[in-house]
Design an enzyme around this catalytic site. Sequence first.
Site, PDB file in Angstrom:
ATOM      1  N   ILE A  37       0.807  -1.219   0.000  1.00 35.42           N
ATOM      2  CA  ILE A  37       0.000   0.000   0.000  1.00 35.42           C
ATOM      3  C   ILE A  37       0.841   1.271   0.000  1.00 35.42           C
ATOM      4  O   ILE A  37       0.317   2.369  -0.045  1.00 35.42           O
ATOM      5  CB  ILE A  37      -0.992   0.042   1.188  1.00 35.42           C
ATOM      6  CG1 ILE A  37      -0.267  -0.252   2.505  1.00 35.42           C
ATOM      7  CG2 ILE A  37      -2.132  -0.915   0.975  1.00 35.42           C
ATOM      8  CD1 ILE A  37      -1.153  -0.072   3.719  1.00 35.42           C
ATOM      9  N   GLY A  38       2.129   1.105   0.053  1.00 34.10           N
ATOM     10  CA  GLY A  38       2.978   2.299   0.006  1.00 34.10           C
ATOM     11  C   GLY A  38       4.435   1.905   0.019  1.00 34.10           C
ATOM     12  O   GLY A  38       4.775   0.743   0.258  1.00 34.10           O
ATOM     13  N   SER A  39       5.276   2.866  -0.258  1.00 34.68           N
ATOM     14  CA  SER A  39       6.708   2.574  -0.178  1.00 34.68           C
ATOM     15  C   SER A  39       7.461   3.845   0.151  1.00 34.68           C
ATOM     16  O   SER A  39       7.004   4.960  -0.118  1.00 34.68           O
ATOM     17  CB  SER A  39       7.211   1.989  -1.497  1.00 34.68           C
ATOM     18  OG  SER A  39       7.081   2.940  -2.513  1.00 34.68           O
ATOM     19  N   PHE A  80      13.612   3.308   1.859  1.00 34.29           N
ATOM     20  CA  PHE A  80      14.181   2.015   2.271  1.00 34.29           C
ATOM     21  C   PHE A  80      13.099   1.066   2.762  1.00 34.29           C
ATOM     22  O   PHE A  80      13.387   0.083   3.438  1.00 34.29           O
ATOM     23  CB  PHE A  80      15.186   2.213   3.418  1.00 34.29           C
ATOM     24  CG  PHE A  80      16.198   3.278   3.129  1.00 34.29           C
ATOM     25  CD1 PHE A  80      16.989   3.223   1.982  1.00 34.29           C
ATOM     26  CD2 PHE A  80      16.362   4.344   3.992  1.00 34.29           C
ATOM     27  CE1 PHE A  80      17.914   4.211   1.710  1.00 34.29           C
ATOM     28  CE2 PHE A  80      17.294   5.342   3.730  1.00 34.29           C
ATOM     29  CZ  PHE A  80      18.064   5.279   2.577  1.00 34.29           C
ATOM     30  N   SER A  81      11.849   1.384   2.498  1.00 34.27           N
ATOM     31  CA  SER A  81      10.783   0.583   3.107  1.00 34.27           C
ATOM     32  C   SER A  81       9.652   0.295   2.139  1.00 34.27           C
ATOM     33  O   SER A  81       9.479   0.999   1.130  1.00 34.27           O
ATOM     34  CB  SER A  81      10.217   1.346   4.308  1.00 34.27           C
ATOM     35  OG  SER A  81       9.594   2.527   3.853  1.00 34.27           O
ATOM     36  N   LYS A  82       8.909  -0.753   2.473  1.00 32.17           N
ATOM     37  CA  LYS A  82       7.665  -1.043   1.765  1.00 32.17           C
ATOM     38  C   LYS A  82       6.595  -1.259   2.820  1.00 32.17           C
ATOM     39  O   LYS A  82       6.889  -1.787   3.899  1.00 32.17           O
ATOM     40  CB  LYS A  82       7.817  -2.294   0.911  1.00 32.17           C
ATOM     41  CG  LYS A  82       8.696  -2.056  -0.304  1.00 32.17           C
ATOM     42  CD  LYS A  82       8.792  -3.234  -1.202  1.00 32.17           C
ATOM     43  CE  LYS A  82       9.663  -2.864  -2.412  1.00 32.17           C
ATOM     44  NZ  LYS A  82      10.128  -4.018  -3.146  1.00 32.17           N
ATOM     45  N   LYS A  92       5.046  -1.894   7.990  1.00 36.81           N
ATOM     46  CA  LYS A  92       6.114  -1.211   7.256  1.00 36.81           C
ATOM     47  C   LYS A  92       7.399  -2.023   7.460  1.00 36.81           C
ATOM     48  O   LYS A  92       7.826  -2.237   8.597  1.00 36.81           O
ATOM     49  CB  LYS A  92       6.263   0.207   7.805  1.00 36.81           C
ATOM     50  CG  LYS A  92       7.383   0.995   7.173  1.00 36.81           C
ATOM     51  CD  LYS A  92       7.255   2.447   7.581  1.00 36.81           C
ATOM     52  CE  LYS A  92       8.498   3.236   7.264  1.00 36.81           C
ATOM     53  NZ  LYS A  92       8.348   4.650   7.558  1.00 36.81           N
ATOM     54  N   ASP A 129       9.372  16.850   8.135  1.00 33.49           N
ATOM     55  CA  ASP A 129       9.093  16.433   6.751  1.00 33.49           C
ATOM     56  C   ASP A 129       7.590  16.492   6.490  1.00 33.49           C
ATOM     57  O   ASP A 129       6.986  15.516   6.039  1.00 33.49           O
ATOM     58  CB  ASP A 129       9.633  15.017   6.506  1.00 33.49           C
ATOM     59  CG  ASP A 129       9.771  14.715   5.014  1.00 33.49           C
ATOM     60  OD1 ASP A 129       9.913  15.677   4.218  1.00 33.49           O
ATOM     61  OD2 ASP A 129       9.715  13.533   4.638  1.00 33.49           O
TER      62      ASP A 129
END
Length: 301
Positions: free
Chosen positions: A33-35, A38-40, A72, A173
């Site tokens: 559902i997202g990325s 350095f992560s998915k 995550k 951020d």
Amino acid sequence: MKGSSRHRLDQRAFMEQMRECRDKGYLLSLKQIGSGTFSKVYLACATHERIQHNLKLSSDLQGKRHTIVAIKIVSMAKAPMEFSRKFLPREISSLNATYKHLRCPKTAETYQNNQRSYLVLELVARGDLLEHINTVSDLRCCLGLEEEEARRLFWQLVSAMVHCHSAGIVHRDLKCENILLDDRGLLKLTGPHFCSWPDPGHQPSQEAYLLPPKHSTSPHYPSGPKQPPEPLSLHPAPPSPSSCTSLPRLRLCQLYWIEETLLSTLECQDLIRGLLQPHPHARLDLQQVAAHRWMLPATHV
Ligand SMILES: Nc1ncnc2c1ncn2[C@@H]1O[C@H](COP(=O)(O)OP(=O)(O)OP(=O)(O)O)[C@@H](O)[C@H]1O
């Protein structure tokens, strides 16, 4: 590496992740559902055993008609050492510090091994604010949200930020991609670049503005009017005619932004102008934003 070998490696890594999640009581789905860099982020289902044994998880899922969470997965192999040693632990402790706030996604638990870190998060199902703005703009055939909805969401964002600051956390951020909407259309503030400053109530130090190397320029938010100009003086860019780093240039961008929002009311323009002041003393602080006259109708809801 050839495409087929990479595919096989990816498949093997995914199978390992499924196994590692299952061992912890989560059934990882293929649905990403997202990325991040350095992560998915994947959908997963919490098992009944896990829910029974994890109080945070059972309270998060209480009243929901599902047992789905977002997991995550941060790849330690891809992330630089500084990220895994410094920024990821900060993100996790900040998520724990904001756990109780309605406008921050709840973190049920985290676990890690040498290869990966897993963050089990409350699912915020409706995607991010950028997608929402684009969808609404298409439907309305007009750029942006209706002012009422913008005010409602902005009020929730201010409430989340007040909470972060009172917990000694500066976000660093803030962007539409880090603002998620739940299935009731309510806002949840996420984002990995939380950083604690030593004493709650203190002003953030200059260090608080220094982003981890991977984020020294957030791709769609390069140094410019969308972040405070303070970090620019810490990271002076080489002079170039197109550089956004000089104050006159910032002023130009600022005027452009205000022009872009000319369709909104004068109160809204005044708030934006106050938020975009390059000098920190002239810029509105959170209390002033919350008390701004544009916000008043939201405070009565
Ligand atoms: N709790 C959640 N529920 C639903 N979707 C989520 C959740 N957390 C993250 N996502 C999705 O995954 C995306 C990436 O998550 P996140 O921003 O936390 O990753 P990141 O590694 O910090 O990203 P980047 O490196 O780009 O800053 C988000 O933009 C969002 O679309």
